[in-house]
Design a protein around this motif. Structure first.
Motif, short mmCIF file in Angstrom:
data_model
loop_
_atom_site.label_atom_id
_atom_site.label_comp_id
_atom_site.label_asym_id
_atom_site.label_seq_id
_atom_site.Cartn_x
_atom_site.Cartn_y
_atom_site.Cartn_z
N ARG A 11 4.73 -2.81 -3.81
CA ARG A 11 4.52 -1.54 -3.11
C ARG A 11 3.12 -1.49 -2.49
O ARG A 11 2.95 -1.04 -1.36
N ILE A 12 2.13 -1.92 -3.25
CA ILE A 12 0.75 -1.88 -2.76
C ILE A 12 0.60 -2.75 -1.52
O ILE A 12 0.05 -2.34 -0.49
N ALA B 261 2.98 -3.89 0.52
CA ALA B 261 3.78 -3.38 1.63
C ALA B 261 3.09 -2.20 2.32
O ALA B 261 3.09 -2.11 3.55
N ASP B 262 2.48 -1.32 1.54
CA ASP B 262 1.81 -0.16 2.11
C ASP B 262 0.64 -0.56 3.00
O ASP B 262 0.30 0.16 3.95
N HIS B 263 0.01 -1.69 2.71
CA HIS B 263 -1.22 -2.04 3.41
C HIS B 263 -1.08 -3.24 4.34
O HIS B 263 -2.02 -3.59 5.04
N GLY C 156 2.04 -3.33 6.11
CA GLY C 156 2.90 -2.71 7.10
C GLY C 156 4.12 -3.55 7.43
O GLY C 156 4.72 -4.17 6.55
N SER D 226 4.92 -7.03 6.12
CA SER D 226 5.29 -7.29 4.73
C SER D 226 6.67 -7.92 4.63
O SER D 226 7.00 -8.54 3.62
N ALA E 131 3.44 6.19 -5.69
CA ALA E 131 2.60 6.27 -4.49
C ALA E 131 1.27 6.93 -4.80
O ALA E 131 0.21 6.48 -4.34
N ASN F 292 -0.81 4.48 -7.02
CA ASN F 292 -1.29 3.31 -6.29
C ASN F 292 -2.44 3.64 -5.36
O ASN F 292 -3.30 2.79 -5.09
N ALA F 293 -2.47 4.88 -4.87
CA ALA F 293 -3.52 5.27 -3.93
C ALA F 293 -4.90 5.33 -4.59
O ALA F 293 -5.92 5.22 -3.91
N GLY G 191 -4.41 -0.94 -7.41
CA GLY G 191 -4.24 -0.67 -6.00
C GLY G 191 -5.48 -1.04 -5.20
O GLY G 191 -5.40 -1.69 -4.16
N VAL H 170 -5.42 -4.02 -2.50
CA VAL H 170 -5.68 -3.61 -1.11
C VAL H 170 -6.80 -4.47 -0.52
O VAL H 170 -6.75 -4.87 0.65
#
Length: 236
Positions: A18-19, A21-23, A25, A28, A210, A213-214, A219, A223
């Protein structure tokens, strides 16, 4: 591109996916993260004395066994009044590796007489990326460790090893709350959060993935590694 995550904890793998994929984009989709456990790889013996050493040790071991890029993390809870313990022994604090319930019970017992204002703590994570060369060679423990920006700039060479750090400060509660996450999440109340109208701060185990992880130590560390992962994609 397949990257092996040096863990047998599938919950941790989901969190790292998840981490990243979120960063990363849309890119991923070009990354296939699999766990060392799913490949039947053994857990290396963690002989390091710091989070950084153990993360790199695990990533080097998996990269050497598979010939693939490998990511690993080593993390733990640092309790100020306990002199930094459990620290690198967090996962086996009760004597059995990975027994979260026993670890939590022991920590609460050890902090039983400590008032709330002295239960300050932090989660710390070291995240490592080790990339073998075309012949499958990996760096040794004595080779240089590069910052997360290393692969982004021209002139890098393979094999290489990269490490990033992340912290999440907070305090330890007097009883577990929440069912999400793993480890000491039910006991840890992060500082970096909005308190609800009733004045109650959430534990890590009460947060959504979410939200956690932020702000989490893991995270922040992964990141910081994300640009290097993107650079690996560019290498093809």
């Amino acid at each position: 591109m397949r990257i092996v995550v040096a863990t047998h904890n599938e919950g941790k793998l989901v969190e790292i996916r998840r981490i990243i994929a979120d960063h990363v984009g849309l890119r991923s989709g070009g990354i296939d993260l699999v766990s060392a456990g799913s490949l039947g790889l053994p857990d290396p013996v963690e002989t390091g004395t710091t989070f950084q050493e153990n993360a790199l040790l695990k990533a080097r071991d998996v990269a050497a066994r598979t010939g693939l890029p490998a990511m690993a993390d080593d993390s733990g809870l640092i309790v100020d009044v306990m002199g930094g313990a459990p620290g690198i022994l967090s996962a086996r604090w009760s004597g059995v590796h990975g027994d979260d319930a026993a670890n939590n019970r022991l920590l609460l017992a050890q902090l039983g007489d400590i008032p709330d204002d002295r239960r300050t703590a932090r989660f710390r994570c070291a995240a490592a990326l080790v990339v073998p060369d075309a012949q499958g060679n990996v760096p040794s423990a004595s080779d240089p460790v590069s910052p997360p920006s290393y692969l982004v700039h021209p002139g890098f060479s393979l094999p290489c090893q990269i490490v990033a750090m992340g912290d999440m400060t907070g305090r330890v509660t007097t009883e577990p709350r929440g069912t999400n996450g793993f480890g000491y999440d039910p006991l840890f109340v992060p500082d970096e959060q909005e308190v609800d109208s009733g004045g109650t701060a959430l534990t890590s185990a009460q947060m959504t993935s979410a939200r956690k992880n932020a702000i989490s130590h893991r995270g922040k560390a992964f990141v910081a590694l994300a640009p290097a992962v993107v650079a690996l994609l560019d290498l093809g």
